[in-house]
Design an enzyme around this catalytic site. Structure first.
Site, PDB file in Angstrom:
ATOM      1  N   CYS A 190     -18.994  22.850  71.503  1.00  0.00           N
ATOM      2  CA  CYS A 190     -17.670  22.141  72.581  1.00  0.00           C
ATOM      3  C   CYS A 190     -17.701  21.394  71.191  1.00  0.00           C
ATOM      4  O   CYS A 190     -18.677  19.990  70.906  1.00  0.00           O
ATOM      5  CB  CYS A 190     -18.473  21.080  73.301  1.00  0.00           C
ATOM      6  SG  CYS A 190     -17.394  19.879  73.541  1.00  0.00           S
TER       7      CYS A 190
ATOM      8  N   CYS B 219     -18.189  17.589  71.759  1.00  0.00           N
ATOM      9  CA  CYS B 219     -19.465  16.699  72.205  1.00  0.00           C
ATOM     10  C   CYS B 219     -20.642  16.766  70.454  1.00  0.00           C
ATOM     11  O   CYS B 219     -21.061  15.859  70.262  1.00  0.00           O
ATOM     12  CB  CYS B 219     -19.737  18.183  73.221  1.00  0.00           C
ATOM     13  SG  CYS B 219     -19.655  18.488  74.536  1.00  0.00           S
TER      14      CYS B 219
END
Length: 149
Positions: free
Chosen positions: A76, A79
């Protein structure tokens, strides 16, 4: 939990304790007096995010105090953008920071209704009190924690 997971968790905790002991030594005798028997200050939290190994470990981590939980995935992009903020919050606040890999801990992600990453929860004494989805501003996360510490 497997023996390898237990050993990894024990090693992680020991590294955290050693860093804190070293910091207390460098801060002088006043800081050392504030510590408990193992050299770690009684009210200190880990300076690095705690990587959750399984359901039992998660429950143990969020049981007491203020805990910011970052549900994330290695693949991600947002993230990864949030990671240095999360690391800094772990190092500089009185909250514990936990990281839950949604791919490795799918049951936890499902239990907390995580449908997108990053998703962050703030736990206070074992209860989820706040939920944030997406990349968060560092100041907003600090303010959220400050409301509960």
């Amino acid at each position: 939990m497997s023996e390898a997971s237990d050993d990894a968790t024990d090693e992680e905790l020991e590294r955290i304790r050693e860093r804190k002991k070293e910091r207390l030594r460098s801060e002088g005798p006043d800081a050392a007096r504030a510590s408990d028997g193992d050299g770690q200050a009684a009210d200190e939290t880990p300076d690095e995010p705690v990587h959750v190994e399984d359901q039992a470990h998660f429950e143990e981590v969020v049981a007491d105090g203020v805990v910011l939980v970052d549900f994330y995935a290695d693949w991600c992009g947002p993230c990864k953008m949030l990671e240095p903020i999360v690391d800094d919050i772990a190092e500089t606040t009185d909250a514990t920071v936990a990281k839950v890999d949604v791919d490795a801990q799918q049951g936890l992600a499902r239990e907390y209704g995580v449908q997108g990453v990053p998703t962050m929860f703030l736990f206070v004494d074992g209860e989820a009190t706040e939920r944030r989805v997406g990349v968060q501003d560092e100041g907003a996360l600090r303010d959220l924690i400050a409301q509960h510490v």
